[in-house]
Design a protein around this motif. Structure first.
Motif, PDB file in Angstrom:
ATOM      1  N   ASP A  60       0.755  -1.256   0.040  1.00  0.00           N
ATOM      2  CA  ASP A  60       0.040   0.047   0.018  1.00  0.00           C
ATOM      3  C   ASP A  60       0.779   1.327   0.015  1.00  0.00           C
ATOM      4  O   ASP A  60       0.568   2.217  -0.644  1.00  0.00           O
ATOM      5  CB  ASP A  60      -0.771  -0.006   1.190  1.00  0.00           C
ATOM      6  CG  ASP A  60      -2.026  -1.073   1.140  1.00  0.00           C
ATOM      7  OD1 ASP A  60      -2.324  -1.404  -0.019  1.00  0.00           O
ATOM      8  OD2 ASP A  60      -2.378  -1.653   2.180  1.00  0.00           O
ATOM      9  N   ILE A  61       2.049   1.225   0.819  1.00  0.00           N
ATOM     10  CA  ILE A  61       2.814   2.334   0.779  1.00  0.00           C
ATOM     11  C   ILE A  61       3.384   2.739  -0.455  1.00  0.00           C
ATOM     12  O   ILE A  61       3.694   3.682  -0.898  1.00  0.00           O
ATOM     13  CB  ILE A  61       3.879   2.377   1.914  1.00  0.00           C
ATOM     14  CG1 ILE A  61       2.978   2.534   3.415  1.00  0.00           C
ATOM     15  CG2 ILE A  61       4.865   3.260   2.017  1.00  0.00           C
ATOM     16  CD1 ILE A  61       3.938   1.949   4.529  1.00  0.00           C
ATOM     17  N   GLY A  64       1.133   4.100  -2.842  1.00  0.00           N
ATOM     18  CA  GLY A  64       0.724   5.326  -2.297  1.00  0.00           C
ATOM     19  C   GLY A  64       1.886   6.412  -2.863  1.00  0.00           C
ATOM     20  O   GLY A  64       1.767   7.638  -3.301  1.00  0.00           O
ATOM     21  N   LYS A  65       3.225   5.979  -2.923  1.00  0.00           N
ATOM     22  CA  LYS A  65       4.296   6.940  -3.241  1.00  0.00           C
ATOM     23  C   LYS A  65       4.426   7.290  -4.774  1.00  0.00           C
ATOM     24  O   LYS A  65       4.228   8.446  -4.977  1.00  0.00           O
ATOM     25  CB  LYS A  65       5.741   6.034  -2.888  1.00  0.00           C
ATOM     26  CG  LYS A  65       5.939   5.988  -1.474  1.00  0.00           C
ATOM     27  CD  LYS A  65       7.441   5.616  -1.238  1.00  0.00           C
ATOM     28  CE  LYS A  65       7.856   5.669   0.401  1.00  0.00           C
ATOM     29  NZ  LYS A  65       9.194   4.987   0.613  1.00  0.00           N
ATOM     30  N   ALA A  68       1.387   9.500  -5.258  1.00  0.00           N
ATOM     31  CA  ALA A  68       1.646  10.976  -5.140  1.00  0.00           C
ATOM     32  C   ALA A  68       2.476  11.481  -6.265  1.00  0.00           C
ATOM     33  O   ALA A  68       2.206  12.625  -6.551  1.00  0.00           O
ATOM     34  CB  ALA A  68       2.472  11.038  -3.811  1.00  0.00           C
ATOM     35  N   GLY A  80       6.432  16.216  -1.024  1.00  0.00           N
ATOM     36  CA  GLY A  80       6.151  16.438   0.442  1.00  0.00           C
ATOM     37  C   GLY A  80       7.197  17.375   0.836  1.00  0.00           C
ATOM     38  O   GLY A  80       6.720  18.059   1.472  1.00  0.00           O
ATOM     39  N   ILE A  94      -4.087  14.688   0.668  1.00  0.00           N
ATOM     40  CA  ILE A  94      -4.151  13.270   0.933  1.00  0.00           C
ATOM     41  C   ILE A  94      -5.680  12.983   1.178  1.00  0.00           C
ATOM     42  O   ILE A  94      -6.028  11.966   0.881  1.00  0.00           O
ATOM     43  CB  ILE A  94      -3.267  13.190   2.407  1.00  0.00           C
ATOM     44  CG1 ILE A  94      -1.838  13.271   1.961  1.00  0.00           C
ATOM     45  CG2 ILE A  94      -3.660  11.517   2.897  1.00  0.00           C
ATOM     46  CD1 ILE A  94      -0.874  13.317   3.334  1.00  0.00           C
ATOM     47  N   GLY A  99      -6.662   9.185   0.858  1.00  0.00           N
ATOM     48  CA  GLY A  99      -5.405   8.530   1.472  1.00  0.00           C
ATOM     49  C   GLY A  99      -4.678   7.684   0.822  1.00  0.00           C
ATOM     50  O   GLY A  99      -3.436   7.287   1.288  1.00  0.00           O
ATOM     51  N   ARG A 100      -4.662   7.958  -0.665  1.00  0.00           N
ATOM     52  CA  ARG A 100      -3.856   7.073  -1.603  1.00  0.00           C
ATOM     53  C   ARG A 100      -2.503   7.966  -1.492  1.00  0.00           C
ATOM     54  O   ARG A 100      -1.359   7.018  -1.981  1.00  0.00           O
ATOM     55  CB  ARG A 100      -4.517   6.918  -2.917  1.00  0.00           C
ATOM     56  CG  ARG A 100      -5.617   6.041  -2.974  1.00  0.00           C
ATOM     57  CD  ARG A 100      -6.090   5.950  -4.279  1.00  0.00           C
ATOM     58  NE  ARG A 100      -6.845   7.002  -4.550  1.00  0.00           N
ATOM     59  CZ  ARG A 100      -7.677   7.195  -5.514  1.00  0.00           C
ATOM     60  NH1 ARG A 100      -7.999   6.293  -6.501  1.00  0.00           N
ATOM     61  NH2 ARG A 100      -8.368   8.336  -5.664  1.00  0.00           N
ATOM     62  N   VAL A 102       1.287   8.972  -0.603  1.00  0.00           N
ATOM     63  CA  VAL A 102       2.068   9.100   0.415  1.00  0.00           C
ATOM     64  C   VAL A 102       3.340   9.911  -0.125  1.00  0.00           C
ATOM     65  O   VAL A 102       4.324   9.095  -0.918  1.00  0.00           O
ATOM     66  CB  VAL A 102       2.738   7.615   0.469  1.00  0.00           C
ATOM     67  CG1 VAL A 102       3.704   7.316   1.559  1.00  0.00           C
ATOM     68  CG2 VAL A 102       1.546   6.703   0.937  1.00  0.00           C
ATOM     69  N   HIS A 104       6.457  11.029  -0.198  1.00  0.00           N
ATOM     70  CA  HIS A 104       7.618  10.471   0.422  1.00  0.00           C
ATOM     71  C   HIS A 104       8.758  10.089  -0.516  1.00  0.00           C
ATOM     72  O   HIS A 104       8.238   9.498  -1.462  1.00  0.00           O
ATOM     73  CB  HIS A 104       7.358   9.694   1.712  1.00  0.00           C
ATOM     74  CG  HIS A 104       8.717   9.371   2.520  1.00  0.00           C
ATOM     75  ND1 HIS A 104       9.317  10.185   3.374  1.00  0.00           N
ATOM     76  CD2 HIS A 104       9.208   8.370   2.952  1.00  0.00           C
ATOM     77  CE1 HIS A 104      10.168   9.831   3.994  1.00  0.00           C
ATOM     78  NE2 HIS A 104      10.269   8.366   3.788  1.00  0.00           N
ATOM     79  N   SER A 124       8.730   0.706  -1.226  1.00  0.00           N
ATOM     80  CA  SER A 124       8.737   0.831   0.104  1.00  0.00           C
ATOM     81  C   SER A 124       9.376  -0.518   0.781  1.00  0.00           C
ATOM     82  O   SER A 124       9.323  -1.428   0.262  1.00  0.00           O
ATOM     83  CB  SER A 124       7.381   0.792   0.633  1.00  0.00           C
ATOM     84  OG  SER A 124       7.331   1.058   2.196  1.00  0.00           O
TER      85      SER A 124
END
Length: 149
Positions: A60-61, A64-65, A68, A80, A94, A99-100, A102, A104, A124
Protein backbone atom coordinates in the motif's frame (compact mmCIF):
# COMPACT_ATOMS: atom_id res chain seq x y z
CA UNK A 1 9.23 22.57 -15.37
CA UNK A 2 5.79 20.98 -15.43
CA UNK A 3 5.52 17.44 -16.68
CA UNK A 4 2.43 16.67 -18.75
CA UNK A 5 1.14 13.13 -18.53
CA UNK A 6 1.14 11.39 -21.91
CA UNK A 7 -1.17 8.81 -23.46
CA UNK A 8 1.79 6.46 -23.76
CA UNK A 9 2.21 4.06 -20.83
CA UNK A 10 5.00 2.02 -19.26
CA UNK A 11 4.75 -1.44 -20.85
CA UNK A 12 4.42 -4.60 -18.78
CA UNK A 13 7.84 -5.74 -20.02
CA UNK A 14 9.43 -2.44 -18.96
CA UNK A 15 7.66 -2.60 -15.58
CA UNK A 16 8.96 -6.15 -15.01
CA UNK A 17 12.50 -5.09 -15.94
CA UNK A 18 12.26 -2.04 -13.67
CA UNK A 19 11.00 -4.08 -10.73
CA UNK A 20 13.55 -6.86 -11.10
CA UNK A 21 16.42 -4.36 -11.37
CA UNK A 22 15.17 -2.37 -8.36
CA UNK A 23 14.92 -5.54 -6.25
CA UNK A 24 18.38 -6.64 -7.40
CA UNK A 25 19.76 -3.24 -6.36
CA UNK A 26 18.20 -3.68 -2.93
CA UNK A 27 19.75 -7.12 -2.57
CA UNK A 28 23.14 -5.81 -3.68
CA UNK A 29 22.92 -3.10 -1.01
CA UNK A 30 21.64 -5.62 1.57
CA UNK A 31 18.52 -3.56 2.25
CA UNK A 32 15.44 -4.68 4.10
CA UNK A 33 12.84 -6.57 1.98
CA UNK A 34 11.28 -4.26 -0.60
CA UNK A 35 7.96 -3.92 -2.36
CA UNK A 36 7.92 -2.26 -5.79
CA UNK A 37 4.80 -1.00 -7.58
CA UNK A 38 4.65 0.42 -11.11
CA UNK A 39 1.50 2.37 -12.01
CA UNK A 40 0.15 3.71 -15.29
CA UNK A 41 -0.76 7.40 -15.59
CA UNK A 42 -4.27 6.66 -14.33
CA UNK A 43 -2.87 5.24 -11.09
CA UNK A 44 -3.63 1.62 -11.97
CA UNK A 45 -1.16 -1.15 -11.17
CA UNK A 46 0.88 -2.43 -14.10
CA UNK A 47 3.02 -4.69 -11.92
CA UNK A 48 3.84 -5.18 -8.26
CA UNK A 49 6.27 -7.49 -6.46
CA UNK A 50 7.01 -7.93 -2.77
CA UNK A 51 10.08 -9.67 -1.48
CA UNK A 52 9.69 -12.41 1.11
CA UNK A 53 9.54 -10.91 4.57
CA UNK A 54 8.11 -7.57 3.41
CA UNK A 55 5.85 -5.88 5.95
CA UNK A 56 2.06 -5.94 5.66
CA UNK A 57 1.62 -2.29 4.60
CA UNK A 58 4.54 -2.12 2.17
CA UNK A 59 2.44 -2.77 -0.95
CA UNK A 60 0.00 0.00 0.00
CA UNK A 61 2.83 2.41 0.82
CA UNK A 62 4.68 1.64 -2.44
CA UNK A 63 1.51 2.29 -4.42
CA UNK A 64 0.88 5.47 -2.41
CA UNK A 65 4.35 6.82 -3.20
CA UNK A 66 3.81 6.19 -6.94
CA UNK A 67 0.30 7.63 -6.69
CA UNK A 68 1.65 10.82 -5.06
CA UNK A 69 4.06 11.31 -7.97
CA UNK A 70 1.24 10.91 -10.48
CA UNK A 71 -1.27 13.00 -8.53
CA UNK A 72 0.95 16.07 -8.31
CA UNK A 73 3.07 15.56 -11.45
CA UNK A 74 6.22 15.66 -9.30
CA UNK A 75 8.40 13.09 -7.61
CA UNK A 76 6.80 12.16 -4.28
CA UNK A 77 9.67 13.53 -2.17
CA UNK A 78 9.43 16.87 -3.98
CA UNK A 79 5.72 17.00 -3.26
CA UNK A 80 6.36 16.26 0.42
CA UNK A 81 9.06 18.92 0.65
CA UNK A 82 7.01 21.58 -1.12
CA UNK A 83 3.94 20.91 1.00
CA UNK A 84 5.72 20.50 4.34
CA UNK A 85 5.35 24.22 4.99
CA UNK A 86 1.64 24.05 4.20
CA UNK A 87 0.26 21.22 6.36
CA UNK A 88 -3.34 22.26 5.73
CA UNK A 89 -2.99 21.78 1.98
CA UNK A 90 -0.98 18.58 2.45
CA UNK A 91 -3.73 17.13 4.64
CA UNK A 92 -6.38 18.25 2.15
CA UNK A 93 -4.49 16.68 -0.78
CA UNK A 94 -4.13 13.37 1.06
CA UNK A 95 -7.83 13.48 1.98
CA UNK A 96 -8.81 14.34 -1.61
CA UNK A 97 -6.88 11.27 -2.77
CA UNK A 98 -8.82 9.08 -0.30
CA UNK A 99 -5.55 8.54 1.57
CA UNK A 100 -3.76 7.12 -1.48
CA UNK A 101 -1.01 9.79 -1.61
CA UNK A 102 2.20 9.03 0.30
CA UNK A 103 4.42 12.06 -0.48
CA UNK A 104 7.76 10.58 0.59
CA UNK A 105 11.06 9.50 -0.99
CA UNK A 106 10.76 6.38 -3.10
CA UNK A 107 7.97 7.53 -5.43
CA UNK A 108 9.21 8.67 -8.84
CA UNK A 109 7.44 9.95 -11.93
CA UNK A 110 8.61 8.01 -15.00
CA UNK A 111 9.00 10.07 -18.17
CA UNK A 112 9.74 9.28 -21.79
CA UNK A 113 12.59 10.79 -23.85
CA UNK A 114 10.41 13.85 -24.57
CA UNK A 115 9.78 14.54 -20.87
CA UNK A 116 6.18 13.29 -20.85
CA UNK A 117 4.94 11.35 -17.84
CA UNK A 118 4.18 7.73 -18.72
CA UNK A 119 3.74 6.22 -15.24
CA UNK A 120 5.29 6.06 -11.80
CA UNK A 121 7.13 3.70 -9.51
CA UNK A 122 6.91 3.47 -5.76
CA UNK A 123 9.13 1.44 -3.46
CA UNK A 124 8.74 0.78 0.23
CA UNK A 125 10.69 -1.37 2.65
CA UNK A 126 13.89 0.41 3.69
CA UNK A 127 14.59 4.10 4.27
CA UNK A 128 12.98 6.45 1.79
CA UNK A 129 16.40 7.39 0.44
CA UNK A 130 17.32 3.74 -0.16
CA UNK A 131 13.91 3.05 -1.67
CA UNK A 132 14.52 5.91 -4.10
CA UNK A 133 18.02 4.71 -5.03
CA UNK A 134 16.51 1.36 -6.00
CA UNK A 135 13.69 3.04 -7.95
CA UNK A 136 16.21 5.09 -9.92
CA UNK A 137 18.27 1.97 -10.67
CA UNK A 138 15.16 0.16 -11.89
CA UNK A 139 14.05 3.02 -14.12
CA UNK A 140 17.50 3.26 -15.70
CA UNK A 141 17.65 -0.51 -16.27
CA UNK A 142 14.32 -0.34 -18.10
CA UNK A 143 15.70 2.38 -20.41
CA UNK A 144 13.29 4.95 -19.02
CA UNK A 145 13.84 8.30 -17.32
CA UNK A 146 13.02 10.01 -14.01
CA UNK A 147 11.24 13.35 -13.94
CA UNK A 148 13.75 16.02 -12.84
CA UNK A 149 11.50 17.31 -10.06
Amino acid sequence: MTTILANMQVSLDAADTLIDAALAEGQKRELLPLCVAVLDVGGHIIALKRQDGCGLLRADIAQGKAWAALAMGLNAATTGQRLSGNPGFLTAAIAASDGRMVPHSGGLLIIDADGRGIGAVGISGDTGENDELCARAGIAAAGLHVAPV
